[in-house]
Design a protein around this motif. Structure first.
Motif, PDB file in Angstrom:
ATOM      1  N   ARG A 164       7.163  41.136  61.661  1.00  0.00           N
ATOM      2  CA  ARG A 164       6.202  40.697  62.669  1.00  0.00           C
ATOM      3  C   ARG A 164       6.157  41.739  63.782  1.00  0.00           C
ATOM      4  N   MET A 165       5.226  41.569  64.698  1.00  0.00           N
ATOM      5  CA  MET A 165       5.133  42.485  65.838  1.00  0.00           C
ATOM      6  C   MET A 165       6.358  42.322  66.732  1.00  0.00           C
ATOM      7  N   ALA A 166       6.936  43.436  67.138  1.00  0.00           N
ATOM      8  CA  ALA A 166       8.102  43.398  68.022  1.00  0.00           C
ATOM      9  C   ALA A 166       7.689  42.949  69.420  1.00  0.00           C
ATOM     10  N   THR A 167       8.560  42.178  70.056  1.00  0.00           N
ATOM     11  CA  THR A 167       8.284  41.696  71.409  1.00  0.00           C
ATOM     12  C   THR A 167       9.202  42.364  72.420  1.00  0.00           C
ATOM     13  N   PHE A 168       8.761  42.325  73.646  1.00  0.00           N
ATOM     14  CA  PHE A 168       9.527  42.884  74.751  1.00  0.00           C
ATOM     15  C   PHE A 168      10.926  42.265  74.830  1.00  0.00           C
ATOM     16  N   ALA A 169      11.024  40.985  74.521  1.00  0.00           N
ATOM     17  CA  ALA A 169      12.285  40.265  74.663  1.00  0.00           C
ATOM     18  C   ALA A 169      13.231  40.455  73.490  1.00  0.00           C
ATOM     19  N   ASP A 170      12.781  41.106  72.395  1.00  0.00           N
ATOM     20  CA  ASP A 170      13.642  41.240  71.221  1.00  0.00           C
ATOM     21  C   ASP A 170      14.909  42.043  71.513  1.00  0.00           C
ATOM     22  N   GLY A 171      14.860  42.875  72.530  1.00  0.00           N
ATOM     23  CA  GLY A 171      16.042  43.669  72.882  1.00  0.00           C
ATOM     24  C   GLY A 171      16.838  43.082  74.030  1.00  0.00           C
ATOM     25  N   GLY A 172      16.586  41.797  74.346  1.00  0.00           N
ATOM     26  CA  GLY A 172      17.302  41.165  75.458  1.00  0.00           C
ATOM     27  C   GLY A 172      16.793  41.614  76.815  1.00  0.00           C
ATOM     28  N   ASN A 173      15.569  42.137  76.859  1.00  0.00           N
ATOM     29  CA  ASN A 173      14.997  42.598  78.126  1.00  0.00           C
ATOM     30  C   ASN A 173      14.531  41.416  78.969  1.00  0.00           C
ATOM     31  N   HIS A 174      14.670  41.546  80.275  1.00  0.00           N
ATOM     32  CA  HIS A 174      14.229  40.520  81.221  1.00  0.00           C
ATOM     33  C   HIS A 174      13.161  41.105  82.127  1.00  0.00           C
TER      34      HIS A 174
END
Length: 218
Positions: A164-174
């Protein structure tokens, strides 16, 4: 005398009969409807104006950053930092997960992810480990990504089930807000994962910013 009367009647018939036939053949005009006394007149309903084209917006992008010399070589290191790229609407000199940073007229690959439970490789520098694999689709104009579902379908169609498309939060980003500042806390917005196909030929990649107006379909 009778002969004269017959002649007169014949002339009258020649003049009057065509006029009567013409009047009967003319289309009848329907009567105009008149509202009852005191009743409001209802205006005629006109066809709605066609909706204008949706303006092209901005989307969130991450860039491919080089690894350190001692880092594992099978890791994709995607960062928010602009690096040498010139972003249309940068935030603190980097990507903009709040309102998007790159015009959706630009043609870029979609960054995709296949989530898993991969342990973080030993010795890997930086942050944003996703525990999965990162890859990319063929480059596409951002404006054609008119929904999250369409982007996810692209990832799955080109890379296989589970992508699926990667999201900003997938890397634990806040996201930054009034109670959180990633720079003050020493955070670096990034997405790291096992290196998959399609990554390496472009500088920036479309990324989904959940809950924000930072996607080309917003």
């Amino acid at each position: 005398m009778p002969r004269a009367i017959v002649l007169v009647l014949t002339l009258v018939g020649i003049l009057v009969v065509p006029l009567m036939l013409k009047k009967c053949a003319a289309p009848k005009t329907p009567p105009v409807a008149v509202a009852p006394s005191g009743a409001p007149l209802t205006p005629a309903v006109s066809a709605p104006e066609p909706a204008g084209n949706k303006p092209i917006g901005y989307g969130l992008t991450f860039g491919l950053a080089p690894l350190e010399d001692n880092d594992p070589k099978d890791v994709a290191n995607m960062v928010c930092d602009a690096g040498e790229s010139s972003l249309d609407r940068a935030y603190k000199g980097a990507c903009n997960p709040n309102v998007g940073d790159t015009s959706c007229r630009i043609v870029l690959p979609v960054l995709c992810i296949k989530k898993g439970d991969l342990p973080r490789p030993g010795g890997l520098s930086g942050g944003g480990w996703t525990r999965g694999e990162l890859a990319a689709t063929q480059a596409v104009m951002g404006a054609t990504l008119d929904s999250e579902m369409k982007a996810n379908v692209m990832c799955e169609r080109e890379l296989g089930p589970g992508w699926r498309m990667a999201t900003f939060a997938d890397g634990g980003n806040h996201l930054d807000d009034q109670h959180y500042n990633h720079e003050d806390r020493g955070d670096v917005w990034a997405l790291q994962g096992k290196l998959g196909p399609g990554i390496g030929g472009h500088g920036r990649y479309w990324v989904h910013s959940q809950g924000q107006t930072a996607n080309c379909w917003d």
